[in-house]
Design a protein around this motif. Structure first.
Motif, PDB file in Angstrom:
ATOM      1  N   THR A   1       1.299  -0.765   5.656  1.00 56.25           N
ATOM      2  CA  THR A   1       0.958   0.433   6.407  1.00 56.25           C
ATOM      3  C   THR A   1      -0.560   0.492   6.521  1.00 56.25           C
ATOM      4  OG1 THR A   1       1.330   2.822   6.542  1.00 56.25           O
ATOM      5  CG2 THR A   1       0.831   1.939   4.367  1.00 56.25           C
ATOM      6  N   ALA A   2      -1.057   1.539   7.124  1.00 52.04           N
ATOM      7  CA  ALA A   2      -2.503   1.780   7.184  1.00 52.04           C
ATOM      8  C   ALA A   2      -2.767   3.132   6.533  1.00 52.04           C
ATOM      9  CB  ALA A   2      -2.989   1.787   8.625  1.00 52.04           C
ATOM     10  N   CYS A   3      -3.827   3.228   5.784  1.00 51.32           N
ATOM     11  CA  CYS A   3      -4.216   4.487   5.150  1.00 51.32           C
ATOM     12  C   CYS A   3      -4.474   5.528   6.235  1.00 51.32           C
ATOM     13  CB  CYS A   3      -5.467   4.267   4.308  1.00 51.32           C
ATOM     14  SG  CYS A   3      -6.153   5.788   3.593  1.00 51.32           S
ATOM     15  N   ARG A   4      -3.914   6.722   6.058  1.00 53.13           N
ATOM     16  CA  ARG A   4      -4.110   7.785   7.050  1.00 53.13           C
ATOM     17  C   ARG A   4      -5.539   8.316   7.052  1.00 53.13           C
ATOM     18  NH1 ARG A   4       0.882  11.618   5.687  1.00 53.13           N
ATOM     19  NH2 ARG A   4       0.480  10.756   3.636  1.00 53.13           N
ATOM     20  N   ARG A   5      -6.275   8.078   5.974  1.00 52.98           N
ATOM     21  CA  ARG A   5      -7.633   8.616   5.880  1.00 52.98           C
ATOM     22  C   ARG A   5      -8.702   7.638   6.351  1.00 52.98           C
ATOM     23  NH1 ARG A   5      -8.698   9.969   0.442  1.00 52.98           N
ATOM     24  NH2 ARG A   5     -10.484  11.111   1.221  1.00 52.98           N
ATOM     25  N   CYS A   6      -8.558   6.347   6.005  1.00 55.93           N
ATOM     26  CA  CYS A   6      -9.616   5.396   6.356  1.00 55.93           C
ATOM     27  C   CYS A   6      -9.147   4.301   7.321  1.00 55.93           C
ATOM     28  CB  CYS A   6     -10.194   4.762   5.091  1.00 55.93           C
ATOM     29  SG  CYS A   6      -9.101   3.564   4.296  1.00 55.93           S
TER      30      CYS A   6
ATOM     31  N   ALA B   1      -5.678  -1.440   5.752  1.00 55.35           N
ATOM     32  CA  ALA B   1      -4.340  -1.930   5.445  1.00 55.35           C
ATOM     33  C   ALA B   1      -4.024  -1.690   3.969  1.00 55.35           C
ATOM     34  CB  ALA B   1      -4.244  -3.417   5.753  1.00 55.35           C
ATOM     35  N   ALA B   2      -2.767  -1.363   3.673  1.00 57.88           N
ATOM     36  CA  ALA B   2      -2.322  -1.134   2.302  1.00 57.88           C
ATOM     37  C   ALA B   2      -0.814  -1.377   2.248  1.00 57.88           C
ATOM     38  CB  ALA B   2      -2.666   0.285   1.866  1.00 57.88           C
ATOM     39  N   GLU B   3      -0.264  -1.414   1.032  1.00 59.52           N
ATOM     40  CA  GLU B   3       1.170  -1.667   0.833  1.00 59.52           C
ATOM     41  C   GLU B   3       1.746  -0.640  -0.128  1.00 59.52           C
ATOM     42  OE1 GLU B   3       1.322  -5.588  -0.795  1.00 59.52           O
ATOM     43  OE2 GLU B   3       0.671  -6.523   1.070  1.00 59.52           O
ATOM     44  N   TRP B   4       2.945  -0.131   0.187  1.00 54.47           N
ATOM     45  CA  TRP B   4       3.655   0.809  -0.679  1.00 54.47           C
ATOM     46  C   TRP B   4       4.491   0.052  -1.703  1.00 54.47           C
ATOM     47  CZ3 TRP B   4       2.419   5.665  -0.949  1.00 54.47           C
ATOM     48  CH2 TRP B   4       1.951   6.341   0.169  1.00 54.47           C
ATOM     49  N   HIS B   5       4.482   0.537  -2.957  1.00 52.74           N
ATOM     50  CA  HIS B   5       5.341  -0.007  -4.014  1.00 52.74           C
ATOM     51  C   HIS B   5       5.816   1.144  -4.898  1.00 52.74           C
ATOM     52  CE1 HIS B   5       4.760  -4.320  -3.437  1.00 52.74           C
ATOM     53  NE2 HIS B   5       3.555  -3.989  -3.012  1.00 52.74           N
TER      54      HIS B   5
ATOM     55  N   THR C   1       6.867   2.901  -8.440  1.00 54.77           N
ATOM     56  CA  THR C   1       6.448   2.722  -9.832  1.00 54.77           C
ATOM     57  C   THR C   1       7.667   2.854 -10.736  1.00 54.77           C
ATOM     58  OG1 THR C   1       6.036   5.064 -10.264  1.00 54.77           O
ATOM     59  CG2 THR C   1       4.204   3.775  -9.310  1.00 54.77           C
ATOM     60  N   LEU C   2       7.492   2.561 -12.005  1.00 57.31           N
ATOM     61  CA  LEU C   2       8.575   2.691 -12.976  1.00 57.31           C
ATOM     62  C   LEU C   2       9.016   4.145 -13.126  1.00 57.31           C
ATOM     63  CD1 LEU C   2       7.275   0.248 -15.729  1.00 57.31           C
ATOM     64  CD2 LEU C   2       9.166  -0.119 -14.138  1.00 57.31           C
ATOM     65  N   ARG C   3       8.142   5.084 -12.784  1.00 58.42           N
ATOM     66  CA  ARG C   3       8.453   6.509 -12.911  1.00 58.42           C
ATOM     67  C   ARG C   3       9.048   7.108 -11.644  1.00 58.42           C
ATOM     68  NH1 ARG C   3       3.207   8.402 -16.380  1.00 58.42           N
ATOM     69  NH2 ARG C   3       3.829   7.304 -18.261  1.00 58.42           N
ATOM     70  N   GLY C   4       9.348   6.266 -10.658  1.00 57.76           N
ATOM     71  CA  GLY C   4      10.004   6.748  -9.450  1.00 57.76           C
ATOM     72  C   GLY C   4       9.074   7.309  -8.390  1.00 57.76           C
ATOM     73  N   ARG C   5       7.794   7.113  -8.538  1.00 54.80           N
ATOM     74  CA  ARG C   5       6.835   7.557  -7.516  1.00 54.80           C
ATOM     75  C   ARG C   5       6.435   6.359  -6.678  1.00 54.80           C
ATOM     76  NH1 ARG C   5       3.567  11.586 -11.315  1.00 54.80           N
ATOM     77  NH2 ARG C   5       5.086  13.271 -11.193  1.00 54.80           N
ATOM     78  N   TRP C   6       5.756   6.638  -5.572  1.00 50.91           N
ATOM     79  CA  TRP C   6       5.290   5.564  -4.688  1.00 50.91           C
ATOM     80  C   TRP C   6       3.783   5.454  -4.788  1.00 50.91           C
ATOM     81  CZ3 TRP C   6       8.288   2.081  -2.268  1.00 50.91           C
ATOM     82  CH2 TRP C   6       9.662   2.345  -2.280  1.00 50.91           C
ATOM     83  N   LEU C   7       3.298   4.235  -4.827  1.00 54.24           N
ATOM     84  CA  LEU C   7       1.885   3.942  -5.011  1.00 54.24           C
ATOM     85  C   LEU C   7       1.406   3.078  -3.849  1.00 54.24           C
ATOM     86  CD1 LEU C   7      -0.569   3.991  -6.982  1.00 54.24           C
ATOM     87  CD2 LEU C   7       0.363   1.905  -7.965  1.00 54.24           C
ATOM     88  N   LEU C   8       0.295   3.456  -3.270  1.00 59.33           N
ATOM     89  CA  LEU C   8      -0.307   2.697  -2.186  1.00 59.33           C
ATOM     90  C   LEU C   8      -1.315   1.724  -2.792  1.00 59.33           C
ATOM     91  CD1 LEU C   8      -0.190   2.553   0.896  1.00 59.33           C
ATOM     92  CD2 LEU C   8      -2.073   4.189   0.967  1.00 59.33           C
ATOM     93  N   LEU C   9      -1.052   0.420  -2.636  1.00 57.60           N
ATOM     94  CA  LEU C   9      -1.907  -0.602  -3.238  1.00 57.60           C
ATOM     95  C   LEU C   9      -2.694  -1.362  -2.180  1.00 57.60           C
ATOM     96  CD1 LEU C   9       0.540  -2.140  -5.857  1.00 57.60           C
ATOM     97  CD2 LEU C   9      -1.401  -0.653  -6.308  1.00 57.60           C
ATOM     98  N   GLU C  10      -3.874  -1.789  -2.576  1.00 60.29           N
ATOM     99  CA  GLU C  10      -4.684  -2.662  -1.724  1.00 60.29           C
ATOM    100  C   GLU C  10      -3.925  -3.975  -1.539  1.00 60.29           C
ATOM    101  OE1 GLU C  10      -8.195  -2.411  -0.610  1.00 60.29           O
ATOM    102  OE2 GLU C  10      -7.660  -0.309  -0.831  1.00 60.29           O
TER     103      GLU C  10
ATOM    104  N   ASP D   1      -8.299   4.004  -5.352  1.00 65.35           N
ATOM    105  CA  ASP D   1      -9.509   3.577  -6.051  1.00 65.35           C
ATOM    106  C   ASP D   1     -10.500   2.850  -5.144  1.00 65.35           C
ATOM    107  OD1 ASP D   1      -8.630   4.615  -8.482  1.00 65.35           O
ATOM    108  OD2 ASP D   1      -7.539   2.789  -8.959  1.00 65.35           O
ATOM    109  N   GLY D   2     -10.053   2.400  -3.983  1.00 66.01           N
ATOM    110  CA  GLY D   2     -10.945   1.660  -3.104  1.00 66.01           C
ATOM    111  C   GLY D   2     -11.094   2.263  -1.713  1.00 66.01           C
ATOM    112  N   CYS D   3     -10.498   3.435  -1.480  1.00 61.48           N
ATOM    113  CA  CYS D   3     -10.531   4.053  -0.150  1.00 61.48           C
ATOM    114  C   CYS D   3     -11.957   4.457   0.216  1.00 61.48           C
ATOM    115  CB  CYS D   3      -9.607   5.268  -0.112  1.00 61.48           C
ATOM    116  SG  CYS D   3      -9.448   6.006   1.533  1.00 61.48           S
ATOM    117  N   ASP D   4     -12.371   4.083   1.425  1.00 63.54           N
ATOM    118  CA  ASP D   4     -13.723   4.390   1.888  1.00 63.54           C
ATOM    119  C   ASP D   4     -13.861   5.794   2.461  1.00 63.54           C
ATOM    120  OD1 ASP D   4     -14.728   1.906   1.173  1.00 63.54           O
ATOM    121  OD2 ASP D   4     -14.197   1.010   3.101  1.00 63.54           O
ATOM    122  N   ALA D   5     -12.759   6.501   2.648  1.00 65.99           N
ATOM    123  CA  ALA D   5     -12.821   7.855   3.208  1.00 65.99           C
ATOM    124  C   ALA D   5     -13.410   8.818   2.175  1.00 65.99           C
ATOM    125  CB  ALA D   5     -11.428   8.329   3.614  1.00 65.99           C
TER     126      ALA D   5
END
Length: 103
Positions: A24-29, A32-36, A38-47, A88-92
């Motif tokens: 996907t693409a970050c809505r703020r900056c 490109a990023a990828e959704w994954h 987590t073990l706790r059932g949340r979604w994390l946007l990774l570089e 952690d790396g978003c430029d926005a």
């Protein structure tokens, strides 16, 4: 059929949300990023891609398990590479929350 029928014992259902590894693409900056999930059932946007572990601070290192789940490495210092959260790396510029007090 009762809820949970047909599920494998001892295995939680995968969380609903974006497709694991879905690009996907970050809505703020716009980067490109990828959704994954987590073990706790949340979604994390990774570089996309990996970085040397030595270049990523402890507590911000992630690995992707074979099933696409993002696993936080905490303070562990494995050799090789790891992934980084896009936050952690978003430029926005940071988003200010309503009612937040400037410090």
């Amino acid at each position: 059929m009762p809820a949970g029928a047909g599920a494998r014992p001892g295995r939680a259902a995968r969380p609903r949300g974006p497709r694991a590894g879905g690009r996907t693409a970050c809505r703020r900056c716009g980067a490109a990023a990828e959704w994954h999930p987590t073990l706790r059932g949340r979604w994390l946007l990774l570089e996309p891609g990996e970085r040397p572990v030595s270049a990523v601070p402890p507590g911000r290192r992630w690995r992707i398990a074979g099933d696409g789940t993002a696993v936080g490495l905490g303070r562990a210092f494995p050799s090789g590479t790891c992934r980084v959260s896009h936050v952690d790396g978003c430029d926005a510029p940071p988003v200010s929350l309503p009612g937040a007090v400037a410090g």
